[in-house]
Design a protein around this motif. Structure first.
Motif, short mmCIF file in Angstrom:
data_model
loop_
_atom_site.label_atom_id
_atom_site.label_comp_id
_atom_site.label_asym_id
_atom_site.label_seq_id
_atom_site.Cartn_x
_atom_site.Cartn_y
_atom_site.Cartn_z
N PHE A 1 0.30 4.04 10.39
CA PHE A 1 0.70 2.91 10.91
C PHE A 1 -0.40 1.74 11.45
O PHE A 1 -0.24 0.60 11.11
N SER A 2 -1.35 2.58 11.59
CA SER A 2 -2.56 1.50 12.12
C SER A 2 -3.06 0.72 10.97
O SER A 2 -3.35 -0.53 11.19
N THR A 3 -2.98 1.14 9.78
CA THR A 3 -3.49 0.44 8.60
C THR A 3 -2.54 -0.64 8.30
O THR A 3 -2.96 -1.68 8.08
N GLN A 4 -1.28 -0.41 8.45
CA GLN A 4 -0.43 -1.38 8.06
C GLN A 4 -0.20 -2.39 9.07
O GLN A 4 -0.13 -3.69 8.90
N VAL A 5 -0.53 -2.05 10.55
CA VAL A 5 -0.36 -3.19 11.47
C VAL A 5 -1.66 -4.04 11.29
O VAL A 5 -1.66 -5.19 11.52
N VAL B 1 -8.15 -1.49 11.81
CA VAL B 1 -8.83 -1.29 10.60
C VAL B 1 -9.30 -2.52 10.05
O VAL B 1 -8.57 -3.13 9.33
N THR B 2 -10.67 -2.92 10.56
CA THR B 2 -11.05 -4.12 10.25
C THR B 2 -11.40 -4.43 8.67
O THR B 2 -11.15 -5.63 8.38
N PHE C 1 -19.04 4.98 2.15
CA PHE C 1 -18.24 3.81 3.02
C PHE C 1 -16.78 3.78 2.63
O PHE C 1 -16.11 4.12 3.19
N VAL C 2 -17.00 3.43 1.12
CA VAL C 2 -15.68 3.12 0.62
C VAL C 2 -14.64 4.29 0.53
O VAL C 2 -13.42 4.13 0.83
N SER C 3 -15.22 5.37 0.29
CA SER C 3 -14.37 6.65 -0.01
C SER C 3 -13.81 7.11 1.50
O SER C 3 -12.58 7.39 1.34
N ILE C 4 -14.55 7.00 2.45
CA ILE C 4 -14.22 7.23 3.95
C ILE C 4 -12.98 6.48 4.31
O ILE C 4 -11.80 6.96 4.65
N VAL C 5 -13.04 5.12 4.09
CA VAL C 5 -12.08 4.14 4.41
C VAL C 5 -10.85 4.43 3.68
O VAL C 5 -9.88 4.36 4.08
N TYR C 6 -11.09 4.67 2.20
CA TYR C 6 -9.75 5.18 1.43
C TYR C 6 -9.06 6.39 1.84
O TYR C 6 -7.82 6.48 1.96
N ALA C 7 -9.92 7.59 2.31
CA ALA C 7 -9.46 8.65 2.66
C ALA C 7 -8.61 8.55 3.93
O ALA C 7 -7.82 9.33 4.13
N VAL C 8 -9.01 7.96 4.86
CA VAL C 8 -8.61 7.89 6.03
C VAL C 8 -7.41 6.94 6.28
O VAL C 8 -6.49 7.05 6.93
N THR C 9 -7.39 5.56 5.59
CA THR C 9 -6.56 4.74 5.89
C THR C 9 -5.89 4.15 5.00
O THR C 9 -4.86 3.70 5.25
N GLY C 10 -6.01 4.63 3.66
CA GLY C 10 -5.29 4.30 2.41
C GLY C 10 -5.62 2.91 1.60
O GLY C 10 -5.24 2.66 0.62
N PHE C 11 -6.62 2.37 2.30
CA PHE C 11 -7.12 1.02 1.82
C PHE C 11 -8.33 1.24 0.73
O PHE C 11 -9.11 1.95 1.06
N ASP C 12 -8.19 0.54 -0.30
CA ASP C 12 -9.29 0.66 -1.31
C ASP C 12 -9.91 -0.37 -1.32
O ASP C 12 -9.64 -1.54 -1.73
N THR C 13 -11.16 -0.45 -0.84
CA THR C 13 -12.06 -1.68 -0.79
C THR C 13 -12.46 -1.78 -2.36
O THR C 13 -13.12 -1.21 -2.88
N ASP C 14 -12.57 -3.15 -2.39
CA ASP C 14 -12.79 -3.33 -4.07
C ASP C 14 -14.32 -3.70 -4.02
O ASP C 14 -14.63 -4.72 -3.38
N THR C 15 -15.04 -3.12 -4.76
CA THR C 15 -16.52 -3.38 -4.86
C THR C 15 -16.73 -4.21 -6.28
O THR C 15 -17.85 -4.54 -6.32
N LEU D 1 0.86 -1.04 -0.04
CA LEU D 1 -0.11 0.16 -0.03
C LEU D 1 1.02 1.17 -0.04
O LEU D 1 0.46 2.45 -0.34
N GLY D 2 2.16 1.17 0.14
CA GLY D 2 3.17 2.44 0.26
C GLY D 2 3.55 2.43 1.77
O GLY D 2 3.03 3.14 2.83
N ALA D 3 4.54 1.68 2.14
CA ALA D 3 5.30 1.69 3.47
C ALA D 3 5.61 2.89 4.01
O ALA D 3 5.44 3.17 5.35
#
Length: 776
Positions: free
Chosen positions: A338-342, A678-679, A510-524, A331-333
């Motif tokens: 850090f919470s996302t990567q943990v 980040v579940t 929902f997808v956008s908030i998670v992406y914007a806050v954590t950097g994780f892109d939920t695949d829909t 994702l980009g170390a």
């Protein structure tokens, strides 16, 4: 000479909030070093630090009692301490140079990307590549052409030095073309497999309708997916840092050092990458375990990972930034929180356990299939031939299906699909539990004009895009989509189109908030494919179009939201952002369509072949259509009640409950940082290692610990000034090298040179690249 810092004593905490990008109420902006004149009162309230000879002025609230800078902890810290608040509303944007370079880079990215969509080697023109190249072209334009004082004509062509906002506008315009539009995959499948050839008019309006509907969604929701401080978009931070260092305060000593640091990192990694990519491929994955024991299948499955679909790559060391950086599997170390990567690596650990347990216990007949594979199989382990169960129009023939039997997945691939669906459900609940109050508050602040984000406050001098603009975009896009599903013979009913667009509209926030806050892109995409299969069963072509509108719309909406945030960070007027991205999208779509039709008309027989040639290949179209066939034609048969894979669609419902225990635990034990879990990414990573080269995972984890934990916590000044620039330099240099190497070494130029085998380039007929046992 050492200058002792002076600062106002404030409370500080030694414990870092590991949920780094949780919502935080913004305070006044931090004072930018070398960017502001300080009054006597301001100086008395600010810390003065002498680091490497550079005098910096830092607000007292950002100082610790020991005189050091406070760690970067919250979203507010990222947005105010790592990115400049400086703006010049008079800066020129709409120049001939901006439009010429912007459209030129858009055409370059669109044409090159679409040609390589049909090549064996895939080339993506990355944003960082465009950012660096457009800067070089813009500066060369100003240096070579006569200056404005030579007359009106030259003032029109070359009015001033290449500006920050010209640069940002070029990047946003051309980035819309960096990847092939999803509709192009649909058209290519139609022409190659369904003998449906939409005319240019129908195809263009389908492209525009499918691309721009998402833009309207993002615009209507921008009050809570763009404006607030907690909306960071972590992968934007290196881009904005690079803009700052290229354009702001170029004469300041500290800024010159940062610019030099970027170019050193860029050039060094560019030179280095030729070694692991071509000369010494072993460096892609050094496995001590495989070097010690080269005859064990289990060692290959657990510790191997330098080859595609080889193994899990546990404890391998990877020295190839192409896989460690944000362009590879990571994702980009250096910039992902850090919470996302943990959470990511906790999920990866579970992934290793589940994959090995499934194979060891022969769950889902695991031992009949390769350990890692994306193919469909007969139960005996041979590759499944989907064409033997389909009619000529690619609809399901149930009689033939009964003869051939249902296909099977390799369990690792099935777990990947299960994890993706768990992540979709978890995304909805995660946002609802942790961010819904912040979203509602942000919407109220926008309506009342009290949004306190410092970057947003700076943007108030510019005219905002009216809501009705976005409303018109949505209505026009819907009308075009409704018309073209019939004129384009999509076989998708009108009511299914409406359901697809409602699905995209509901899931986007929902997808956008998670992406914007954590950097994780939920695949829909899987969600759209499954729902499309349920609504229009047994029709793979209809599934193509339902997925286009149900999933691609979310991708486009997220892209515009990200670009709007980039505009907010760099102070590009909102109407300019809207204009350049819309124009870039339309121009790119038209060019991509022309290239697609030209290639298909000239190379149809090769594209339909399984292997293709060394120049042309239909592998990406085949893969996209195969997914539509699997879900559209086989969805109810493979994933319905009573089937082995029924758990995969049900995982969406299960995922809804995954965040709840962590939310409850945080209520009872707030100091345990359960809010940092980040579940969605933890669920998604249950199948993270199911495909590709996995040797980079352990190294990326070490990089994350060093950057996002050690540097962020104990070297906060260096982290603020150089960490994100280092990420931009390493990613940019690697992507530049990959672009050149694709033509020089990897066959895109028509010739593929072969590197002789030696110690660091093993004979792959005997071993994998990391000397693990070859199981093929």
């Amino acid at each position: 000479m050492s200058i002792r810092p002076t600062y106002t004593r404030e409370e500080s905490t030694s414990n870092i909030d590991t949920h780094v990008l949780a919502p935080a109420a913004p305070a006044s902006p931090a004072l930018d070093d070398d960017k502001k004149d300080f009054s006597a009162n301001e100086k008395s309230a600010a810390g003065i630090v002498d680091e490497d000879g550079d005098v910096e002025y830092i607000q007292a609230k950002n100082m610790l009692d020991n005189g050091k800078e406070r760690p970067i902890e919250t979203a507010e810290d990222i947005s105010t301490r790592c990115m400049s608040l400086e703006d010049d509303p008079t800066m020129i944007i709409h120049t001939f140079r901006m439009w010429f370079l912007g459209l030129g880079m858009t055409c370059f990215a669109a044409v090159l990307g679409q040609i390589f969509y049909f090549r064996p080697q895939t080339v993506y023109v990355s944003q960082l590549f465009i950012q660096v190249i457009s800067f070089a072209l813009g500066k060369a334009w100003h240096a070579v052409l006569p200056k404005a004082h030579r007359g009106a004509f030259w003032k029109f062509l070359n009015p001033c030095d290449f500006t920050l906002k010209e640069h940002v506008a070029i990047l946003i315009m051309s980035s819309a073309a960096t990847e092939s539009a999803t509709a192009i995959s649909v058209f290519a499948s139609d022409e190659l497999y369904y003998n449906v050839e939409p005319n240019y008019g129908t195809a263009i309006f389908t492209l525009i309708g499918s691309q721009l509907f998402g833009y309207g969604l993002a615009g209507l929701a921008r009050s809570f997916v763009v404006f607030p401080t907690y909306i960071v978009f972590p992968n934007l931070v290196p881009t904005v840092n690079l803009f700052d260092v290229l354009h702001r305060d170029k004469d300041a000593r500290a800024q010159k050092k940062r610019l030099r640091f970027f170019w050193i990192a860029f050039i060094a990694i560019f030179c280095w990458e030729w070694i692991p990519e071509f000369v010494a491929p072993l460096l892609t994955g050094i496995s001590i375990f495989c070097l010690a024991k080269r005859d064990s299948p289990w060692f290959t499955r657990i510790f191997g990972g330098a080859d595609g679909n080889e193994g899990l790559g546990m404890f391998s060391l990877c020295l190839d930034w192409n896989y460690i950086g944000s362009g590879g599997s990571s994702l980009g170390a250096l910039f992902t929180p850090f919470s996302t990567q943990v959470s990511q690596y906790f999920g990866v650990g579970l992934c290793c356990i589940i994959f090995c347990a499934m194979y060891a216990t022969n769950g889902w007949h695991a031992q009949n299939f390769p350990f890692l594979s994306q193919d469909l199989f007969y139960e005996n382990g041979t590759v499944y031939d989907q064409t033997l169960i389909l009619n000529a129009d690619y609809s399901l023939n149930k009689t033939l299906l009964a003869q051939q039997g249902l296909p099977w997945y390799a369990p690792s691939n099935a777990i990947y699909y299960l994890g993706c669906n768990l992540a979709i459900g978890a995304t909805i609940t995660h946002v609802f539990l942790w961010f819904m109050p912040s979203m509602i508050n942000a919407f109220k602040e926008y309506r009342s004009g009290t949004q306190p984000d410092p970057h947003y406050q700076k943007m108030l001098v510019y005219k905002e895009v009216p809501m009705w603009w976005y409303g018109v975009v949505i209505i026009a896009s819907f009308a075009m989509s409704m018309a073209t599903i019939y004129t384009g013979k999509s076989q998708l009913p009108w009511w299914a189109l409406i359901v697809g667009l409602i699905l995209a509209s509901a899931i986007f926030p929902f997808v956008s908030i998670v992406y914007a806050v954590t950097g994780f892109d939920t695949d829909t995409q899987q969600l759209a494919q499954m729902l499309g299969a349920a609504l229009v069963p047994g029709n793979s072509q209809a599934n193509l179009y339902f997925t286009l509108y149900g999933s691609n719309t979310v991708i486009q909406a997220r892209g515009l939201a990200r670009d709007l945030k980039l505009g907010q960070y760099t102070k590009l007027p909102p109407r300019t952002t809207f204009t350049v991205q819309t124009i870039g999208t339309v121009v790119a779509a038209i060019l991509q369509l022309i290239i697609m039709k030209t290639v298909i008309n000239a190379q149809r027989s090769i594209l339909l072949g399984i292997q293709g040639s060394n120049i042309w290949s239909g592998q990406q179209v085949q893969s996209y259509n195969s997914q539509a066939v699997a879900w559209g034609a086989l969805g109810s048969s493979m994933f319905g009640p009573g089937t082995p894979y029924f758990i995969i669609p049900i995982a969406i419902v299960i995922g809804l409950f995954v965040p709840v225990p962590f939310w409850i635990a945080h209520k009872f034990f707030p100091k345990m940082h359960f809010n940092a879990v980040v579940t969605p990414i933890m669920c998604w990573c249950l199948g993270y290692l199911s495909v590709g080269i996995n040797s980079s995972v352990f190294t990326t984890m070490l990089m994350a610990l060093f950057s996002q934990f050690y540097l962020r916590r104990y070297r906060s000044t260096w982290f603020r000034k150089y960490n994100f620039l280092l990420s931009a330099g390493l990613d940019g240099g690697t992507q530049f090298m990959s672009f050149i190497a694709t033509f020089a070494l990897f066959g895109a130029g028509g010739v593929t040179p072969v590197m002789p085998t030696w110690a660091l380039n093993p004979d792959t007929s005997k071993y994998n690249l990391d000397f693990c046992m070859n199981l093929n």
